[in-house]
Design an enzyme around this catalytic site. Structure first.
Site, PDB file in Angstrom:
ATOM      1  N   HIS A  45       0.811  -1.261  -0.091  1.00 45.76           N
ATOM      2  CA  HIS A  45      -0.132   0.033   0.043  1.00 45.76           C
ATOM      3  C   HIS A  45       0.901   1.205   0.039  1.00 45.76           C
ATOM      4  O   HIS A  45       1.956   1.208   0.648  1.00 45.76           O
ATOM      5  CB  HIS A  45      -0.729   0.133   1.139  1.00 45.76           C
ATOM      6  CG  HIS A  45      -1.925  -1.017   1.504  1.00 45.76           C
ATOM      7  ND1 HIS A  45      -1.286  -2.306   2.328  1.00 45.76           N
ATOM      8  CD2 HIS A  45      -3.152  -1.150   1.327  1.00 45.76           C
ATOM      9  CE1 HIS A  45      -2.366  -2.901   2.431  1.00 45.76           C
ATOM     10  NE2 HIS A  45      -3.583  -2.108   1.922  1.00 45.76           N
TER      11      HIS A  45
ATOM     12  N   ASP B 273       2.306   2.103   3.487  1.00 47.91           N
ATOM     13  CA  ASP B 273       3.309   0.976   3.958  1.00 47.91           C
ATOM     14  C   ASP B 273       4.561   1.450   3.710  1.00 47.91           C
ATOM     15  O   ASP B 273       5.562   1.255   4.423  1.00 47.91           O
ATOM     16  CB  ASP B 273       3.137  -0.272   3.201  1.00 47.91           C
ATOM     17  CG  ASP B 273       1.882  -0.897   3.468  1.00 47.91           C
ATOM     18  OD1 ASP B 273       0.930  -0.427   4.468  1.00 47.91           O
ATOM     19  OD2 ASP B 273       1.537  -2.025   2.784  1.00 47.91           O
TER      20      ASP B 273
HETATM   21  C1  XLS Z   1      -7.621  -6.313   5.121  1.00 47.71           C
HETATM   22  C2  XLS Z   1      -7.035  -6.557   3.577  1.00 47.71           C
HETATM   23  C3  XLS Z   1      -6.013  -5.705   2.955  1.00 47.71           C
HETATM   24  C4  XLS Z   1      -6.047  -5.908   1.517  1.00 47.71           C
HETATM   25  C5  XLS Z   1      -5.130  -4.904   0.906  1.00 47.71           C
HETATM   26  O1  XLS Z   1      -8.172  -6.943   5.642  1.00 47.71           O
HETATM   27  O2  XLS Z   1      -6.822  -8.018   3.493  1.00 47.71           O
HETATM   28  O3  XLS Z   1      -4.780  -6.071   3.599  1.00 47.71           O
HETATM   29  O4  XLS Z   1      -5.331  -7.056   1.387  1.00 47.71           O
HETATM   30  O5  XLS Z   1      -5.618  -3.522   1.173  1.00 47.71           O
END
Ligand code: XLS
Ligand code: NI
Ligand code: NI
Length: 436
Positions: A100, A103
């Site tokens: 993301h 991140d």
């Molecule tokens: C959260 C989601 C997130 C997605 C990406 O529960 O799994 O991590 O994979 O935004």
């Protein structure tokens, strides 16, 4: 030059099933050929930046437990984080990563500054991808952590938030394309609601449809040839989410004419939260032609929460990869660990061991699944179960060549009653247990 974070741990290699080395693969030999394809090319493993490098270890009762040298919000620390992350990708030999925006770079004072920082870190990634050979499975935008998104992003009642989210996604699609990303993920983090007392559901669904259509159009306009993926999840953080499960997402895509444009990224834990099994969601996505990729983190079956644990249940993985292989395997998708350590797992070794175990469990599951397919262990019984439909009268019914009254006439004149036959569930469960 090594950051030293992982001490003198050498790269993780395949040592075979007899190995007792906790940091060796026992089942994952990337070069082993299964059903005519290397295991690495079947599984397409990706490490997720988010939980492995950006999550501090908090829970609702306490904050940070991890003490990472890259925690902080400067660009220098963001580069250190990238150094360690790419070191780990190399140690593990995983071909892909994903992230993301939030991140990988500290949030700026303005959107402009946030985007400039993302671009800067993407350049840094570019160099590292080049030297390590690591590729990008998917990029995505974090449209859920910042308080501006507390009432959703695309589904926010405030058009300024909708626009801010649109501008953010544009920047993330740009970066994903620039880094050769093979997919772009949208998880509707807070695209849902807490109470209908303050929510116009019809309007919010339409906002989400418009938003997604714009993302699809933009991706085409800039020549992004990866797959756009939606990641279904029934609840958490909001009580109700619009992308509940595969069936709900398919209905949504149909509604907005996007069923040919967007596929799904299915997460095991989210399937469980929705009251399904992982393989149910995979089989349905295959049936609907929208299977894309997986987030391979399991949920605890008792907690009712998205616990995002690393996979460690081989029979479950076997049934999941069974569906994936039946559907022809991954195209642009792959196996991503969107998983997080338990908050007491403080050591660098824990981070490696979690991935090693998860990777091995998936490899073992896939190999069992491949064997079941090659030996038609479940395919033959299934074909037999539906064999009656090979009959010409049966075919004519499905082909629309019979009307209800014609069928009625035939059944009445034949005068025989259908004979129930065993579904043989336990027998089939025993067959599966031979392979896992
Ligand atoms: C959260 C989601 C997130 C997605 C990406 O529960 O799994 O991590 O994979 O935004
Ligand atoms: Ni999740
Ligand atoms: Ni996920």
């Amino acid at each position: 030059m090594s950051t030293g974070f992982f001490g003198d741990i050498k790269s993780v290699t395949f040592e075979g099933s007899e190995s007792t080395n906790p940091l060796a693969y026992r089942f994952y030999d990337p070069d082993e050929v299964v059903m005519g394809k290397r295991l690495e090319d079947h599984l397409r493993f990706a490490v997720a930046y988010w939980h492995s490098f950006a999550w501090p270890g908090g829970d609702p009762f306490g904050g940070q437990t991890f003490d990472r040298p890259w925690f902080g919000d400067t660009m220098e620390l963001a580069r250190l984080k990238a150094d360690v992350a790419f070191e780990m990708f190399s140690l593990l030999g995983t071909p892909y990563f994903c992230f993301h925006d939030a991140d990988v770079r500290p949030e700026g004072e303005t959107l402009k500054e946030s985007i400039a920082r993302l671009d800067e870190i993407a350049d840094y990634f570019g160099g590292k991808m080049e030297t390590t050979g690591t590729k990008l499975l998917w990029g995505t935008a974090n449209l859920f952590s910042h308080r501006r998104y507390m009432a959703g992003a695309a589904t926010n009642p405030d058009p300024d938030v909708f626009a801010y989210a649109a501008a953010t996604v544009k920047s993330c699609v740009d970066v994903t394309k620039r880094l050769g990303g093979e997919n772009y993920v949208l998880w509707g983090g807070r695209e849902g609601y807490e109470t209908l007392l303050n929510t116009d559901m019809k309007r919010e669904r339409e906002q989400a449809g418009r938003f997604l259509s714009m993302v699809v159009d933009y991706a085409k306009k800039i020549g992004f040839d990866g797959t756009i993926l939606i990641e279904p999840k029934p609840q958490e953080p909001t009580k109700h989410q619009y992308d509940y499960d595969v069936a709900t997402v398919y209905g949504f895509l149909k509604d907005f004419g996007l069923e040919g444009e967007v596929k799904v990224n299915i997460e095991q834990g989210h399937a469980i939260l929705a009251g399904h099994s992982f393989e149910h969601e995979l089989a349905l996505a295959n049936a609907l032609g929208i299977f894309g990729s997986i987030d391979m983190n399991r949920n605890d079956y008792q907690s009712g929460w998205d616990t995002d644990q690393f996979p460690n249940n081989v029979p479950e993985m076997a049934l999941a990869y069974y569906q994936i292989l039946l559907g022809g395997g991954f195209k642009t998708g792959g196996t991503n660990f969107d998983a997080k350590l338990r908050r007491q797992s403080l050591d660098p070794e824990d981070l490696l061991a979690a991935h090693v175990g998860g990777i091995d469990c998936c490899a073992r599951g896939l190999k069992a699944a491949a064997k079941m397919i090659e030996e038609k262990a479940l395919i033959e019984p299934l074909e037999k179960r539906y064999a009656g439909w090979e009959d010409s009268e049966a075919k004519a019914m499905l082909a629309g060549e019979r009307t209800l009254d014609q069928i009625s006439e035939r059944v009445l004149s034949k005068g025989t009653e259908p004979q129930p036959r065993s579904g043989r569930q336990e027998w089939l469960e025993n067959v599966v247990n031979r392979y896992v």
